[in-house]
Design an enzyme around this catalytic site. Structure first.
Site, PDB file in Angstrom:
ATOM      1  N   GLY A 174     -22.627 -18.894   5.459  1.00  0.00           N
ATOM      2  CA  GLY A 174     -21.772 -18.157   4.397  1.00  0.00           C
ATOM      3  C   GLY A 174     -22.593 -17.007   3.827  1.00  0.00           C
ATOM      4  N   GLY A 175     -22.272 -16.668   2.571  1.00  0.00           N
ATOM      5  CA  GLY A 175     -23.040 -15.523   2.011  1.00  0.00           C
ATOM      6  C   GLY A 175     -24.494 -15.427   2.289  1.00  0.00           C
ATOM      7  N   GLY A 409     -24.971  15.884  24.926  1.00  0.00           N
ATOM      8  CA  GLY A 409     -25.060  15.468  23.656  1.00  0.00           C
ATOM      9  C   GLY A 409     -26.210  14.620  23.748  1.00  0.00           C
ATOM     10  CB  ALA A 410     -27.759  12.333  26.112  1.00  0.00           C
TER      11      ALA A 410
HETATM   12  C1  HXC Z   1     -25.127 -28.649  -1.751  1.00  0.00           C
HETATM   13  C2  HXC Z   1     -25.628 -29.408   0.234  1.00  0.00           C
HETATM   14  C3  HXC Z   1     -25.118 -28.034   0.952  1.00  0.00           C
HETATM   15  C4  HXC Z   1     -24.529 -26.921  -0.110  1.00  0.00           C
HETATM   16  C5  HXC Z   1     -25.746 -29.087   2.501  1.00  0.00           C
HETATM   17  N1  HXC Z   1     -25.868 -29.545   1.366  1.00  0.00           N
HETATM   18  N2  HXC Z   1     -25.301 -27.784   2.138  1.00  0.00           N
HETATM   19  N3  HXC Z   1     -25.611 -29.542  -0.788  1.00  0.00           N
HETATM   20  N4  HXC Z   1     -24.783 -27.355  -1.445  1.00  0.00           N
HETATM   21  N5  HXC Z   1     -24.284 -25.803   0.098  1.00  0.00           N
HETATM   22  C6  HXC Z   1     -26.679 -31.082   1.403  1.00  0.00           C
HETATM   23  C7  HXC Z   1     -25.633 -32.254   2.227  1.00  0.00           C
HETATM   24  O1  HXC Z   1     -24.707 -32.640   1.140  1.00  0.00           O
HETATM   25  C8  HXC Z   1     -26.656 -33.502   2.619  1.00  0.00           C
HETATM   26  O2  HXC Z   1     -27.223 -33.949   1.395  1.00  0.00           O
HETATM   27  C9  HXC Z   1     -28.098 -32.460   2.829  1.00  0.00           C
HETATM   28  O3  HXC Z   1     -27.647 -31.224   2.226  1.00  0.00           O
HETATM   29  C10 HXC Z   1     -28.392 -32.218   4.375  1.00  0.00           C
HETATM   30  O4  HXC Z   1     -26.854 -31.908   4.776  1.00  0.00           O
HETATM   31  P1  HXC Z   1     -26.315 -32.291   6.178  1.00  0.00           P
HETATM   32  O5  HXC Z   1     -24.792 -31.967   6.187  1.00  0.00           O
HETATM   33  O6  HXC Z   1     -26.389 -33.843   6.234  1.00  0.00           O
HETATM   34  O7  HXC Z   1     -27.197 -31.641   7.113  1.00  0.00           O
HETATM   35  P2  HXC Z   1     -26.683 -30.967   8.808  1.00  0.00           P
HETATM   36  O8  HXC Z   1     -25.758 -31.986   9.540  1.00  0.00           O
HETATM   37  O9  HXC Z   1     -27.997 -30.585   9.414  1.00  0.00           O
HETATM   38  O10 HXC Z   1     -25.748 -29.744   8.411  1.00  0.00           O
HETATM   39  C11 HXC Z   1     -26.337 -28.804   7.812  1.00  0.00           C
HETATM   40  C12 HXC Z   1     -25.231 -27.700   7.418  1.00  0.00           C
HETATM   41  C13 HXC Z   1     -24.218 -28.501   6.535  1.00  0.00           C
HETATM   42  C14 HXC Z   1     -24.858 -27.130   8.751  1.00  0.00           C
HETATM   43  C15 HXC Z   1     -25.975 -26.628   6.677  1.00  0.00           C
HETATM   44  O11 HXC Z   1     -24.728 -29.051   5.384  1.00  0.00           O
HETATM   45  C16 HXC Z   1     -23.039 -27.666   6.143  1.00  0.00           C
HETATM   46  O12 HXC Z   1     -22.372 -26.709   6.848  1.00  0.00           O
HETATM   47  N6  HXC Z   1     -23.274 -27.197   4.757  1.00  0.00           N
HETATM   48  C17 HXC Z   1     -22.298 -26.182   4.032  1.00  0.00           C
HETATM   49  C18 HXC Z   1     -22.505 -24.969   4.465  1.00  0.00           C
HETATM   50  C19 HXC Z   1     -21.805 -24.121   3.843  1.00  0.00           C
HETATM   51  O13 HXC Z   1     -20.441 -23.877   3.990  1.00  0.00           O
HETATM   52  N7  HXC Z   1     -22.279 -23.577   2.647  1.00  0.00           N
HETATM   53  C20 HXC Z   1     -21.729 -22.746   1.572  1.00  0.00           C
HETATM   54  C21 HXC Z   1     -21.624 -21.501   2.094  1.00  0.00           C
HETATM   55  S1  HXC Z   1     -20.819 -20.344   0.839  1.00  0.00           S
HETATM   56  P3  HXC Z   1     -27.213 -35.454   1.464  1.00  0.00           P
HETATM   57  O14 HXC Z   1     -27.606 -35.729   0.044  1.00  0.00           O
HETATM   58  O15 HXC Z   1     -25.979 -36.144   1.917  1.00  0.00           O
HETATM   59  O16 HXC Z   1     -28.326 -35.648   2.630  1.00  0.00           O
HETATM   60  C22 HXC Z   1     -22.071 -19.526   0.067  1.00  0.00           C
HETATM   61  C23 HXC Z   1     -21.631 -18.640  -0.510  1.00  0.00           C
HETATM   62  C24 HXC Z   1     -22.784 -17.485  -1.214  1.00  0.00           C
HETATM   63  O17 HXC Z   1     -23.197 -19.850   0.564  1.00  0.00           O
HETATM   64  C25 HXC Z   1     -21.984 -16.329  -1.376  1.00  0.00           C
HETATM   65  C26 HXC Z   1     -22.904 -15.492  -1.934  1.00  0.00           C
HETATM   66  C27 HXC Z   1     -22.111 -14.170  -1.869  1.00  0.00           C
END
Ligand code: HXC
Length: 519
Positions: A174-175, A409-410
């Site tokens: 994401g971001g 140009g290059a």
């Molecule tokens: C809170 C999170 C989290 C998040 C993961 N976890 N991402 N908790 N916020 N963004 C937690 C899970 O719930 C889990 O907790 C632990 O971290 C490990 O994650 P898993 O999913 O079990 O691990 P894995 O299978 O290795 O997958 C990792 C991952 C996946 C690919 C990163 O977790 C994922 O897709 N996360 C979300 C990614 C995402 O979309 N993020 C938001 C982006 S938007 P538990 O307790 O169950 O172990 C963003 C906006 C920013 O970032 C904008 C700024 C401008």
């Protein structure tokens, strides 16, 4: 205070420190290892000189407990920040801890990273971020978004002031990718580092397209296709040793010169094999990397962006111990033609060099810009213009060596005198002209050739005549458009001498808020 109370006080700190080391707990650390990843503290220890790490704000705790966020299980809130040394030189560092809530970026992370970034800028030292996390902490809503926003702002303002380096050691989703994207260099570890704006699940939901994480945003994808990453490592150990090596070329900040080392290579060393490295047949390729390796201090060339836009070469090297930026064309790939990606690669590197006081040494051999509808519609006009802009605004010493084709140009954009190169050298094999002989004869003599009694013979005669006039550096030299024609074997001592002269070069750009590079 009693003796016991005093001992308990000391013990409390030791207990807290021990808890910090546990990260998200033994089971989470085991899961981290099962993914082939080190813990964030192990990573910091491998990056920095032993025993130099000083942690900052380790005990800060998050106040948001929505969605049953249980923060009593851990300390540190998923990020470790601090400072230390690399080869005895100071750096700041932050590392996401995947074992704590997936390394997700929290409000606390925002505070901790802001503090360390502000210190890095004020102290004038590089900052290195180790990414391994799931992006903004979802439960914290706008508070975690604030954290990222503060980081992005600081990345932007620190750009050109201190070197910023990102290492991708896990997901960066994401971001979250915009912090690394704003830094100067990104290194990804193959197999564990991933970067994407929208992940596979979102892509499937929106477009129906199925793609796995590695194909979408793995190290290879970003090193060769998108150009987002500059370096690829095959293991975390290799990653940290590459980052340490990279830092060894960089000044700590923009007010410093890049660090020089004790020279180990003879400054007067000549290399006769360079005299024959350019093939006699102008359509035959050769490897510009070989030229670079022979000219600079032996073994000192450290390539950046090696897998991306391979028709261009950029990297750091040393000349008589002095760190310099090297830019070159690669005749071995697309004949060294300049395309959109090569333009971006060259322009961005030249700007980094200028911002951080690296002299720029250019090896130019290009038949021109790559023709084609895809290039035109992709905006080669806009992208190619970046090279002109970057060289023109660069005030560091600029030395150029034209090894063969300097067409149109290059020739102009690759560090010519018109863009204020300080010295432009040409090898005797240089061909400086508006275009190559075949193209020129077609345009100038199309009608004559059609009507000629023997078009083939006439064509050969005209091409030979054109080559006689332009396929050498002397027309340009006699007009003063290059500074000297040199023997390829003497390139190294000539560059070293020119660089020594220009060591304290003074030049100024017209005052302005900032320019408007064609992005
Ligand atoms: C809170 C999170 C989290 C998040 C993961 N976890 N991402 N908790 N916020 N963004 C937690 C899970 O719930 C889990 O907790 C632990 O971290 C490990 O994650 P898993 O999913 O079990 O691990 P894995 O299978 O290795 O997958 C990792 C991952 C996946 C690919 C990163 O977790 C994922 O897709 N996360 C979300 C990614 C995402 O979309 N993020 C938001 C982006 S938007 P538990 O307790 O169950 O172990 C963003 C906006 C920013 O970032 C904008 C700024 C401008």
């Amino acid at each position: 205070m009693t003796k016991n109370e005093h001992e308990a006080m000391i013990q409390k700190l030791l207990d807290k420190r021990a808890k910090l080391k546990e990260g998200g707990g033994a089971d989470r650390i085991e899961a981290q290892r099962a993914k082939g990843k080190l813990t964030c503290r192990e990573r910091i220890d491998k990056l920095l000189d032993p025993g130099t790490f000083q942690e900052v704000m380790p005990f800060m705790e998050g106040r948001i407990t929505d969605f049953d966020l249980d923060k009593s299980r851990f300390l540190g809130d998923g990020i470790v920040t601090g400072f230390g040394k690399i080869f005895g030189r100071r750096v700041c560092v932050y590392a996401q801890d995947f074992t704590i809530l997936g390394g997700s970026f929290s409000e606390v992370a925002g505070w901790k990273v802001s503090k360390i970034m502000d210190m890095a800028v004020q102290a004038g030292v590089p900052v290195i971020g180790l990414s391994d996390g799931g992006g903004a902490r979802i439960q914290e809503g706008v508070y975690s978004l604030w954290g990222f926003g503060e980081l992005f702002y600081r990345n932007s303002l620190a750009s050109g002031v201190i070197p910023q380096i990102s290492v991708e050691l896990g997901p960066c989703a994401g971001g979250a990718v915009y912090s690394p994207a704003l830094t100067d260099f990104i290194l990804m570890v193959k197999g564990i580092g991933n970067m994407f704006i929208t992940g596979p699940q979102v892509i499937k939901a929106v477009t129906g397209e199925e793609v796995d994480m590695e194909t979408l945003g793995g190290a290879d994808a970003h090193a060769t296709i998108s150009g987002v990453s500059h370096f690829t490592a095959h293991s975390e150990d290799e990653a940290f040793s590459m980052i340490r090596h990279l830092v060894s070329y960089l000044p700590l900040n923009n007010a410093e010169q890049p660090p020089a080392v004790e020279p180990t290579d003879d400054p007067m060393r000549t290399d006769k094999s360079l005299n024959t490295i350019v093939p006699a047949d102008p359509s035959e390729a050769y490897d510009m990397r070989e030229v670079i390796n022979k000219v600079f201090d032996l073994g000192s060339f450290f390539e950046v962006h090696a897998g991306y836009a391979q028709n261009a070469i950029v990297g750091f090297a040393r000349l008589h111990g002095q760190a310099v930026g090297v830019v070159g064309q690669q005749p071995n790939f697309l004949g060294g033609a300049i395309d959109i990606n090569a333009s971006d690669k060259i322009a961005r590197f030249v700007r980094f060099c200028d911002a951080f006081n690296f002299p720029i040494i250019t090896f130019s051999d290009s038949p021109g810009f790559l023709p084609g509808v895809a290039q035109e519609h992709g905006g080669i006009i806009r992208h190619g213009a970046k090279i002109v802009y970057a060289y023109s605004e660069a005030t560091v010493p600029k030395l150029t060596v034209i090894t063969r084709k300097g067409y149109g140009g290059a020739y102009i954009v690759m560090g010519s005198k018109y863009l204020r190169a300080d010295m432009v050298y040409a090898w005797p094999t240089a061909e400086i002209a508006v275009m190559g002989a075949d193209g020129a004869v077609n345009i100038l003599f199309g009608k004559e050739l059609k009507n000629a009694a023997d078009p083939k013979a006439e064509r050969e005669r005209l091409v030979a005549e054109y080559r006689e006039k332009f396929a050498n550096p002397y027309a340009a030299a006699s007009a003063g458009h290059i500074d000297d024609v040199i023997l390829p074997e003497e390139t190294r001592p000539r560059l070293i001498a020119a660089l020594e002269l220009l060591r304290d070069k003074q030049t100024k750009l017209p005052p302005k808020k900032h320019g408007n590079i064609p992005l």
